[in-house]
Design an enzyme around this catalytic site. Structure first.
Site, PDB file in Angstrom:
ATOM      1  N   GLU A  52      -1.242 -13.633 -12.943  1.00 27.45           N
ATOM      2  CA  GLU A  52      -1.647 -12.397 -13.260  1.00 27.45           C
ATOM      3  C   GLU A  52      -0.711 -10.988 -13.534  1.00 27.45           C
ATOM      4  O   GLU A  52      -1.023 -11.107 -12.743  1.00 27.45           O
ATOM      5  CB  GLU A  52      -2.852 -11.752 -12.044  1.00 27.45           C
ATOM      6  CG  GLU A  52      -3.636 -10.251 -12.593  1.00 27.45           C
ATOM      7  CD  GLU A  52      -5.154 -10.377 -11.336  1.00 27.45           C
ATOM      8  OE1 GLU A  52      -5.349  -9.276 -12.014  1.00 27.45           O
ATOM      9  OE2 GLU A  52      -5.753 -11.363 -10.815  1.00 27.45           O
ATOM     10  N   ASP A 125     -10.580 -15.201  -4.270  1.00 29.91           N
ATOM     11  CA  ASP A 125      -9.245 -15.138  -4.693  1.00 29.91           C
ATOM     12  C   ASP A 125      -8.789 -16.550  -4.592  1.00 29.91           C
ATOM     13  O   ASP A 125      -7.966 -17.082  -6.054  1.00 29.91           O
ATOM     14  CB  ASP A 125      -8.564 -14.738  -3.813  1.00 29.91           C
ATOM     15  CG  ASP A 125      -8.629 -12.967  -2.747  1.00 29.91           C
ATOM     16  OD1 ASP A 125      -8.692 -12.604  -4.643  1.00 29.91           O
ATOM     17  OD2 ASP A 125      -7.718 -13.019  -2.335  1.00 29.91           O
TER      18      ASP A 125
END
Length: 166
Positions: A52, A125
């Site tokens: 990310e 997550d």
């Protein structure tokens, strides 16, 4: 981790979340994350790592934590000689749902559907990591570079990097 066929169909290979104790000093927490990532990379031997890219967020604490964990993931990829790519959350959401402002539940549901899972990966997550892997597989090439036209977020990032280099 996912395997993605040329027709964009995907199969789950591995999913997990490395956790560290929030009471530990930051250097210990990052070392725990690095050790966990090394173990997964050594066991599954992926061809690329997608991470990310922190683009902009309101919460500085969240930005710092994400940036530090992303840096560790990039370091571990580099140690293993793996190409690495970064994607913003907006890019991931757009790739997975077709809508860059999709909420977490929409992304999770699409990840489960794409990977033909009976339930949404938990914790959140884990679903985020799978979405990132799918985004890269669909938008990137095996060398870790994005292919095709840049998204608006990718263009903005590239422009900001050019300005920073002067």
């Amino acid at each position: 981790m996912v395997d993605v066929a040329p027709d964009r169909s995907a199969t789950l290979v591995h999913v997990g979340v490395v956790r560290s104790d929030p009471r530990d000093p930051i250097e210990s927490r990052l070392a725990t994350i690095a050790a966990g990532l090394r173990a997964v990379l050594d066991e599954h031997r992926p061809s690329v790592v997608a991470v990310e890219r922190v683009f902009a967020q309101q919460n500085m604490h969240t930005v710092m934590g994400t940036a530090q964990a992303s840096g560790v993931a990039l370091l571990v990829a580099g140690e293993r000689g793996l190409p690495a790519a970064t994607h913003t959350p907006t890019e991931v959401k757009a790739a997975i749902t077709g809508y860059g402002a999709a909420d977490k539940r929409q992304v999770q549901a699409m990840v489960a559907r794409i990977l033909r899972l009976d339930e949404v990966p938990r914790p959140a997550d884990a679903a985020d990591a799978l979405a990132l892997a799918l985004c890269h597989a669909w938008r990137g090439d095996a060398a870790g570079a994005a292919s095709g036209p840049l998204t608006p977020a990718q263009r903005a990032w590239a422009d900001a990097e050019r300005l920073a280099r002067g």
